[in-house]
Design an enzyme around this catalytic site. Structure first.
Site, mmCIF file in Angstrom:
data_model
loop_
_atom_site.group_PDB
_atom_site.id
_atom_site.type_symbol
_atom_site.label_atom_id
_atom_site.label_comp_id
_atom_site.label_asym_id
_atom_site.label_seq_id
_atom_site.Cartn_x
_atom_site.Cartn_y
_atom_site.Cartn_z
ATOM 1 N N ASP A 1 40.736 89.934 99.243
ATOM 2 C CA ASP A 1 41.311 90.608 100.415
ATOM 3 C C ASP A 1 41.160 89.812 101.701
ATOM 4 O OD1 ASP A 1 41.907 92.720 98.708
ATOM 5 O OD2 ASP A 1 39.971 93.691 99.095
ATOM 6 N N LYS B 1 45.327 86.470 101.639
ATOM 7 C CA LYS B 1 46.078 85.480 100.840
ATOM 8 C C LYS B 1 47.580 85.773 100.847
ATOM 9 C CE LYS B 1 43.603 86.668 97.294
ATOM 10 N NZ LYS B 1 42.630 87.568 97.925
ATOM 11 N N GLY C 1 45.968 93.164 95.437
ATOM 12 C CA GLY C 1 46.832 93.875 96.383
ATOM 13 C C GLY C 1 47.030 92.948 97.562
ATOM 14 N N HIS C 2 48.194 92.335 97.674
ATOM 15 C CA HIS C 2 48.443 91.330 98.706
ATOM 16 C C HIS C 2 49.428 91.898 99.726
ATOM 17 C CE1 HIS C 2 47.124 87.862 95.817
ATOM 18 N NE2 HIS C 2 46.201 88.785 95.999
ATOM 19 N N GLN D 1 42.238 87.742 93.946
ATOM 20 C CA GLN D 1 40.785 87.952 94.116
ATOM 21 C C GLN D 1 40.196 86.815 94.972
ATOM 22 O OE1 GLN D 1 41.987 88.346 90.494
ATOM 23 N NE2 GLN D 1 42.588 90.249 91.444
HETATM 24 P P1 GDP Z 1 44.804 89.631 100.124
HETATM 25 O O1 GDP Z 1 44.440 90.432 98.929
HETATM 26 O O2 GDP Z 1 43.937 88.428 100.286
HETATM 27 O O3 GDP Z 1 46.259 89.281 100.193
HETATM 28 O O4 GDP Z 1 44.493 90.555 101.380
HETATM 29 P P2 GDP Z 1 44.839 92.121 101.533
HETATM 30 O O5 GDP Z 1 46.269 92.281 101.773
HETATM 31 O O6 GDP Z 1 44.235 92.912 100.421
HETATM 32 O O7 GDP Z 1 43.961 92.483 102.790
HETATM 33 C C1 GDP Z 1 44.103 91.803 104.000
HETATM 34 C C2 GDP Z 1 44.465 92.832 105.081
HETATM 35 O O8 GDP Z 1 44.331 92.244 106.346
HETATM 36 C C3 GDP Z 1 45.906 93.287 104.996
HETATM 37 O O9 GDP Z 1 45.996 94.607 105.440
HETATM 38 C C4 GDP Z 1 46.623 92.339 105.961
HETATM 39 O O10 GDP Z 1 47.807 92.910 106.493
HETATM 40 C C5 GDP Z 1 45.580 92.182 107.021
HETATM 41 N N1 GDP Z 1 45.557 90.921 107.765
HETATM 42 C C6 GDP Z 1 45.717 89.646 107.293
HETATM 43 N N2 GDP Z 1 45.458 88.766 108.274
HETATM 44 C C7 GDP Z 1 45.121 89.507 109.366
HETATM 45 C C8 GDP Z 1 44.687 89.168 110.678
HETATM 46 O O11 GDP Z 1 44.551 88.010 111.059
HETATM 47 N N3 GDP Z 1 44.408 90.215 111.517
HETATM 48 C C9 GDP Z 1 44.520 91.518 111.141
HETATM 49 N N4 GDP Z 1 44.220 92.472 112.004
HETATM 50 N N5 GDP Z 1 44.909 91.862 109.904
HETATM 51 C C10 GDP Z 1 45.177 90.853 109.040
HETATM 52 P P1 IMO Z 2 42.977 90.629 95.871
HETATM 53 O O1 IMO Z 2 43.830 89.660 95.119
HETATM 54 C C1 IMO Z 2 39.115 92.577 96.208
HETATM 55 C C2 IMO Z 2 37.082 93.549 92.453
HETATM 56 C C3 IMO Z 2 36.908 95.014 92.110
HETATM 57 C C4 IMO Z 2 35.608 94.948 91.338
HETATM 58 C C5 IMO Z 2 35.734 93.630 90.566
HETATM 59 C C6 IMO Z 2 36.217 93.781 89.136
HETATM 60 O O2 IMO Z 2 43.733 91.709 96.535
HETATM 61 O O3 IMO Z 2 42.043 89.911 96.768
HETATM 62 P P2 IMO Z 2 38.603 94.261 88.052
HETATM 63 O O4 IMO Z 2 39.503 95.446 88.168
HETATM 64 O O5 IMO Z 2 39.234 92.994 88.465
HETATM 65 O O6 IMO Z 2 37.947 94.171 86.711
HETATM 66 O O7 IMO Z 2 37.402 94.565 89.096
HETATM 67 O O8 IMO Z 2 36.659 92.845 91.308
HETATM 68 N N1 IMO Z 2 38.484 93.150 92.726
HETATM 69 C C7 IMO Z 2 38.946 92.871 93.944
HETATM 70 N N2 IMO Z 2 38.358 92.953 95.150
HETATM 71 N N3 IMO Z 2 40.368 92.101 96.099
HETATM 72 C C8 IMO Z 2 40.954 91.983 94.889
HETATM 73 O O9 IMO Z 2 42.146 91.372 94.715
HETATM 74 C C9 IMO Z 2 40.262 92.420 93.748
HETATM 75 N N4 IMO Z 2 40.560 92.472 92.415
HETATM 76 C C10 IMO Z 2 39.450 92.901 91.807
HETATM 77 O O10 IMO Z 2 36.802 95.805 93.266
HETATM 78 O O11 IMO Z 2 34.541 94.821 92.221
HETATM 79 MG MG MG Z 3 43.904 92.396 98.441
#
Ligand code: GDP
Ligand code: IMO
Ligand code: MG
Length: 445
Positions: free
Chosen positions: A37, A40, A64-65, A247
């Site tokens: 998270d 990416k 979840g991207h 991840q």
């Molecule tokens: P990912 O799994 O690495 O793609 O990241 P996620 O989407 O799960 O979580 C990142 C969260 O931070 C999302 O809600 C993005 O919209 C948000 N985000 C990414 N970069 C920034 C930033 O520089 N500032 C803020 N406020 N939000 C950001």
């Molecule tokens: P993105 O790509 C954050 C975590 C779960 C749990 C562990 C194992 O959005 O960064 P799993 O279901 O993969 O067997 O769970 O990994 N986890 C993540 N945490 N971002 C993710 O993906 C994750 N995908 C799995 O919360 O701790």
């Molecule tokens: Mg994510």
């Protein structure tokens, strides 16, 4: 004569590939440098504009991207985050675990916001299929197991187990009913005992599961391809390829904080096995890191904040999982863990995200080392018990930038300290969720 022609074609192909290689950066990867998270999706979407292919190489819909473009939010789970650029070919590589029903739901949702068709989205014929059994097993184990991991409940672990035990169903098997029956029958008796007698849960019969999976196979068959061959061909044509990690390195099955990890190779090594690119062809590996640290699920977290500051960052940063809706645990940035991540994936630069969330805080800290059993440790090597690591903090003067002009001295100090501490440049920093809320400090193309 025939052999001569073949050799000439091969020779010309290799010449082309060598000529192109030196011309400009052709391959790069975006990898989470923490526990996921990190942003990416946002980074991938942004860089995809200048790429020809975006390839997912591991994980599944546990990811979840999130991407924001002009106020519109798109969340991707297994479809690569370059998909909003229709010119860019999205590839789900063979290292991914694919749940066909979820994929088709996601596809239908994404088709409402962008142009997606078998022309610009491909799934590897040898990607592993997540079945109903995997999902049920994941949930049952989390509910009843003594050492809860806090998984996303998507069946990821059991699907990778099936792959390693050579009992998995591959995407190409969805297209042939006889193969599906044969593959699903393998190990079914064992599963039936576990479901019935250990967990006492209802589970689909082989016939029901075959019908379900075959139906999905029929719907997605036009997207299925030999992704290895496709990527190989595009590389030799000089196309620019971006590998999108899911991840983060600290959740890697081998490098991560085991057992609180996911079940795939999230580090750069996963690209070589999960997409099929040779090591020497990966030119740039961008590690995405939040300007602080978050984690969802169980496991050690040395800099975790259990106080009001932790709650403030969680709320201000809207730190809620994009896949599960769970609150993310929050803490200060952790340099020993980042140093370790750099080594695990040979990261070449860092993209630092969410700096805006730290703006205006009453205090700002960086964990530069740990104290473990009276000794100072500056890299979170796996031999260190992270539950036993006392973080050592350096205080920074908080910054309060609005990011419209030159960065304040305080912001520069914070970024430069991180850069020097991890030993690679912070090439990008982000200050908001939108595609354009980003600053490049390094030229990537
Ligand atoms: P990912 O799994 O690495 O793609 O990241 P996620 O989407 O799960 O979580 C990142 C969260 O931070 C999302 O809600 C993005 O919209 C948000 N985000 C990414 N970069 C920034 C930033 O520089 N500032 C803020 N406020 N939000 C950001
Ligand atoms: P993105 O790509 C954050 C975590 C779960 C749990 C562990 C194992 O959005 O960064 P799993 O279901 O993969 O067997 O769970 O990994 N986890 C993540 N945490 N971002 C993710 O993906 C994750 N995908 C799995 O919360 O701790
Ligand atoms: Mg994510």
């Amino acid at each position: 004569m025939v052999l001569d022609t073949v050799l000439t074609i091969i020779f010309v192909n290799y010449q082309t590939s060598n000529e192109v290689k030196g011309a400009c950066m052709q391959t790069m990867a975006i990898i989470g440098a923490q526990w996921g998270d990190e942003g990416k999706g946002k980074l991938t979407d942004l860089l995809a504009e200048k790429c020809d292919l975006v390839v997912r190489y591991q994980g599944g819909h546990n990811a979840g991207h999130t991407i924001w473009v002009n106020g519109q939010k798109t969340v991707l789970h297994v479809i690569p985050s370059g998909v909003l650029h229709p010119h860019c070919l999205s590839v789900i590589g063979h290292g991914v675990v694919l749940e066909p029903e979820n994929f088709l739901t996601e596809l239908a949702r994404i088709k409402q916001v962008t142009k997606v068709s078998p022309d610009n989205l491909k799934i590897s014929s040898t990607a592993t299929v997540i079945t109903s059994y995997h999902k049920l097993l994941d949930a049952a184990r989390e509910a009843q197991g003594s050492e809860k991991i806090g998984t996303t409940g998507k069946g990821i672990g059991p699907a990778y187990e099936a792959k390693v035990s050579r009992r998995a169903i591959k995407v190409k098997d969805l297209l042939d009913k006889d193969t599906l029956v044969r593959r699903l029958s393998n190990g079914y008796a064992e599963k039936a005992i576990i479901f019935k007698h250990l967990y006492q849960i209802d589970f689909p019969t082989i016939e029901q599961e075959v019908e379900r999976l075959y139906r999905f196979g029929e719907t997605l068959k036009d997207y299925v391809t030999d992704s290895f061959g496709l990527i190989d061909q595009k590389l030799s044509q000089g196309k620019r390829v971006l590998y999108e990690g899911a991840q983060g390195i600290l959740l890697d099955i081998d490098y991560g904080t085991y057992p609180y990890v996911t079940s795939s190779s999230t580090a750069a090594s996963g690209i070589f096995t999960g997409a099929g690119i040779p090591h020497h062809k990966l030119e740039e590996v961008i590690g995405v890191a939040k300007a602080y640290t978050t984690r969802v699920g169980e496991g050690p977290f040395p800099t975790e904040l259990h106080d009001e500051m932790g709650t403030l960052i969680q709320q201000k940063g809207n730190e809620i999982g994009a896949t599960t809706g769970r609150k993310r645990r929050c803490g200060w940035i952790d340099i020993p863990l980042l140093r370790y991540a750099v080594k695990c994936s040979q990261l070449s630069s860092i993209a630092l995200t969410k700096l805006d969330i730290l703006c205006g805080l009453s205090e700002l800290k960086v964990c530069y080392a740990y104290e473990v059993n009276g000794k100072t440790v500056d890299c979170a090597y796996p031999g260190i018990n992270l539950y036993n690591a006392k973080p050592l903090f350096k205080d920074f003067k908080p910054f309060n930038d609005d990011f419209t002009g030159k960065p304040s001295q305080e912001l520069q100090n914070y970024i430069n300290f991180i850069q020097e501490a991890v030993g690679i440049p912070v090439g990008i920093y982000a200050y908001g969720p939108d595609r354009n809320q980003i600053v490049f400090r390094k030229d990537y193309f």
